[in-house]
Design a protein around this motif. Structure first.
Motif, mmCIF file in Angstrom:
data_model
loop_
_atom_site.group_PDB
_atom_site.id
_atom_site.type_symbol
_atom_site.label_atom_id
_atom_site.label_comp_id
_atom_site.label_asym_id
_atom_site.label_seq_id
_atom_site.Cartn_x
_atom_site.Cartn_y
_atom_site.Cartn_z
ATOM 1 N N LYS A 126 69.412 53.039 30.207
ATOM 2 C CA LYS A 126 69.044 53.318 28.830
ATOM 3 C C LYS A 126 67.533 53.208 28.636
ATOM 4 O O LYS A 126 66.901 52.293 29.142
ATOM 5 C CB LYS A 126 69.746 52.337 27.885
ATOM 6 C CG LYS A 126 71.243 52.547 27.744
ATOM 7 C CD LYS A 126 71.798 51.620 26.673
ATOM 8 C CE LYS A 126 73.282 51.831 26.471
ATOM 9 N NZ LYS A 126 73.825 50.937 25.421
ATOM 10 N N LYS A 175 64.792 65.950 24.746
ATOM 11 C CA LYS A 175 65.977 66.764 24.493
ATOM 12 C C LYS A 175 65.970 68.020 25.355
ATOM 13 O O LYS A 175 66.996 68.401 25.945
ATOM 14 C CB LYS A 175 66.024 67.138 23.004
ATOM 15 C CG LYS A 175 67.165 68.072 22.621
ATOM 16 C CD LYS A 175 68.520 67.398 22.750
ATOM 17 C CE LYS A 175 69.614 68.298 22.194
ATOM 18 N NZ LYS A 175 70.948 67.651 22.273
ATOM 19 N N GLY A 190 67.214 67.605 28.748
ATOM 20 C CA GLY A 190 68.605 67.187 28.870
ATOM 21 C C GLY A 190 68.787 65.680 28.897
ATOM 22 O O GLY A 190 69.832 65.182 29.341
ATOM 23 N N LEU A 191 67.803 64.938 28.397
ATOM 24 C CA LEU A 191 67.853 63.479 28.404
ATOM 25 C C LEU A 191 68.375 62.961 27.073
ATOM 26 O O LEU A 191 68.332 63.660 26.059
ATOM 27 C CB LEU A 191 66.457 62.908 28.691
ATOM 28 C CG LEU A 191 65.815 63.377 29.999
ATOM 29 C CD1 LEU A 191 64.373 62.939 30.094
ATOM 30 C CD2 LEU A 191 66.610 62.850 31.199
ATOM 31 N N THR A 192 68.843 61.729 27.077
ATOM 32 C CA THR A 192 69.450 61.163 25.873
ATOM 33 C C THR A 192 68.882 59.781 25.570
ATOM 34 O O THR A 192 69.585 58.769 25.674
ATOM 35 C CB THR A 192 70.975 61.070 26.020
ATOM 36 O OG1 THR A 192 71.285 60.308 27.209
ATOM 37 C CG2 THR A 192 71.606 62.436 26.098
ATOM 38 N N ILE A 241 67.528 56.600 23.311
ATOM 39 C CA ILE A 241 67.807 56.002 22.009
ATOM 40 C C ILE A 241 66.513 56.084 21.214
ATOM 41 O O ILE A 241 65.442 55.784 21.731
ATOM 42 C CB ILE A 241 68.256 54.535 22.171
ATOM 43 C CG1 ILE A 241 69.578 54.481 22.929
ATOM 44 C CG2 ILE A 241 68.371 53.838 20.813
ATOM 45 C CD1 ILE A 241 69.976 53.094 23.382
ATOM 46 N N ALA A 244 67.336 61.487 14.940
ATOM 47 C CA ALA A 244 68.545 61.235 15.726
ATOM 48 C C ALA A 244 69.585 62.333 15.507
ATOM 49 O O ALA A 244 70.197 62.831 16.463
ATOM 50 C CB ALA A 244 69.121 59.872 15.360
ATOM 51 N N HIS A 271 68.631 65.804 17.116
ATOM 52 C CA HIS A 271 68.766 65.934 18.567
ATOM 53 C C HIS A 271 70.078 65.378 19.126
ATOM 54 O O HIS A 271 70.341 65.530 20.320
ATOM 55 C CB HIS A 271 67.606 65.224 19.258
ATOM 56 C CG HIS A 271 66.263 65.813 18.955
ATOM 57 N ND1 HIS A 271 65.958 67.135 19.203
ATOM 58 C CD2 HIS A 271 65.142 65.268 18.415
ATOM 59 C CE1 HIS A 271 64.697 67.370 18.832
ATOM 60 N NE2 HIS A 271 64.180 66.264 18.353
ATOM 61 N N GLY A 272 70.864 64.743 18.286
ATOM 62 C CA GLY A 272 72.106 64.152 18.775
ATOM 63 C C GLY A 272 71.884 62.877 19.564
ATOM 64 O O GLY A 272 72.623 62.585 20.517
ATOM 65 N N PHE A 273 70.878 62.086 19.176
ATOM 66 C CA PHE A 273 70.547 60.850 19.880
ATOM 67 C C PHE A 273 71.118 59.632 19.146
ATOM 68 O O PHE A 273 71.254 59.640 17.923
ATOM 69 C CB PHE A 273 69.027 60.657 19.976
ATOM 70 C CG PHE A 273 68.319 61.655 20.848
ATOM 71 C CD1 PHE A 273 68.979 62.330 21.882
ATOM 72 C CD2 PHE A 273 66.966 61.920 20.658
ATOM 73 C CE1 PHE A 273 68.310 63.240 22.687
ATOM 74 C CE2 PHE A 273 66.284 62.829 21.455
ATOM 75 C CZ PHE A 273 66.957 63.496 22.471
ATOM 76 N N GLU A 274 71.392 58.595 19.902
ATOM 77 C CA GLU A 274 71.727 57.299 19.312
ATOM 78 C C GLU A 274 70.474 56.725 18.664
ATOM 79 O O GLU A 274 69.352 57.001 19.110
ATOM 80 C CB GLU A 274 72.240 56.354 20.404
ATOM 81 C CG GLU A 274 72.672 54.978 19.914
ATOM 82 C CD GLU A 274 73.086 54.067 21.048
ATOM 83 O OE1 GLU A 274 73.000 52.827 20.870
ATOM 84 O OE2 GLU A 274 73.467 54.585 22.118
#
Length: 347
Positions: free
Chosen positions: A2, A21, A24-26, A28, A41, A44-47
């Motif tokens: 993480k 993004k 292709g990384l995720t 937080i 968040a 980009h669809g991030f926590e």
């Protein structure tokens, strides 16, 4: 593993998140303002996480499961100390995008603790530090007995508000160079000279940039100056300002200057991000008077920062280097800058 981008809703933080993004990384994403963090968040669809930087122990509690932080929330002279302390406590690798001298010196002071904790402390993982630091290391390799290093850059890109505010905050402190191994306070526009950064010769002046710190730790060269172009009029105004620069630190003066900056655009527009060229220059001399010069042409500084921050975070997570204080060239090698260079036909 993480990793986190803190200060994600600032101008550069947004660029870092967008590049992550695209790769292709995720990560937080985090920051003080919940609504602003949530917007990024969701985009980009991030926590996400929300916390302030008031207390290192409380910050560390938010980082217990985080392997690396890319810190993008300035002013770093205020925000870096608690974040670095928290990272040492939580054993989280620390990276930031600062160019502030005091932050590099602070991180270096924590080298021993970082070694013991197995934590990488690498401030300055963007522009200008990546290209100037790598160029300094390359020039040192070419002239091992060098005693004097001059670095500089020339960019037509607009500053972000954060960078401008940092520059204004430091006006009262004057300039800085490294002389005989020691950081030395000097007047604003202390030295001037004509320099061809890569796009033609220009009048240039010294600035108190982070390379005065980082280049020394990368190369050991005891005398360092950093230059940017400055018109004759600007140089003259800065020299005059030395007579009353103490006033620049007064609260009401700072508030006026900061308000003017807030009225400006957040940073370079899309056209500048994609097409503005940055020239980077370096020169070394030895005691025999021999001189070697190097030049690089790199992408827009903010675009470079967005990539450098993500790329070096991934480098740390994949390579797992030993803990301690690093500069970009010490961590990733003097050739790391090649990934951000532009070909000659981009001119």
């Amino acid at each position: 593993m993480k990793w986190m981008i803190y200060g994600v809703y600032g101008y550069t933080g947004k660029l870092v998140a967008a590049y992550a993004k695209a790769q292709g990384l995720t990560p937080i994403v985090a920051g003080r303002n919940k609504a602003a963090v949530q917007e990024i968040a969701e985009q980009h669809g991030f926590e996400m996480r929300t916390f302030a930087l008031d207390n290192p122990a409380e910050i560390a509690a938010q980082l217990t499961d985080i392997d690396a932080v890319v810190h993008c929330a300035g002013p770093f002279e205020i925000t870096a100390p608690p974040m670095i302390e928290a990272c040492l406590q939580s054993k989280t690798h620390y990276l930031d995008i600062t160019g502030e001298l005091t932050v590099f010196e602070l991180a270096h002071e924590h080298h021993k603790r970082a070694v013991e904790a197995g934590v990488v402390l690498c401030p300055g993982v963007g522009f200008d530090v990546i290209p100037t630091d790598c160029l300094a290391a390359q020039l040192k390799q070419q002239m091992p007995d060098t005693t004097h290093l001059a670095l500089g850059f020339d960019s037509a890109s607009r500053m972000s508000r954060g960078t401008a505010k940092t520059s204004v905050r430091r006006l009262a402190e004057g300039g800085a160079i490294r002389k005989n191994g020691q950081i030395t306070t000097v007047p604003l526009a202390y030295a001037t000279r004509k320099i061809d950064f890569g796009g033609g010769e220009k009048l240039a002046m010294t600035i108190p940039w982070g390379d005065v710190s980082t280049a020394y730790y990368s190369t050991g060269i005891p005398n360092i100056e950093v230059y940017i172009p400055g018109s004759p009029g600007l140089v003259k105004r800065l020299k005059r300002m030395n007579l009353f620069r103490f006033m620049m630190g007064w609260g009401w003066v700072q508030r006026i200057l900061q308000k003017k900056i807030d009225e400006q655009p957040a940073g370079p527009d899309d056209k500048q991000l994609e097409h503005a060229i940055t020239y980077v220059w370096g020169e070394v001399k030895n005691s025999h008077g021999e001189v070697k010069t190097g030049r690089l042409k790199v992408m827009n500084g903010y675009k470079l920062t967005s990539r450098g921050a993500v790329d070096i975070a991934q480098f740390i997570l994949e390579k797992k280097p030993a803990g301690g204080f690093y500069t970009p060239s010490k961590l990733c090698g003097a050739d790391w800058v090649s990934r951000y260079q532009l070909a000659e036909d981009n001119a």
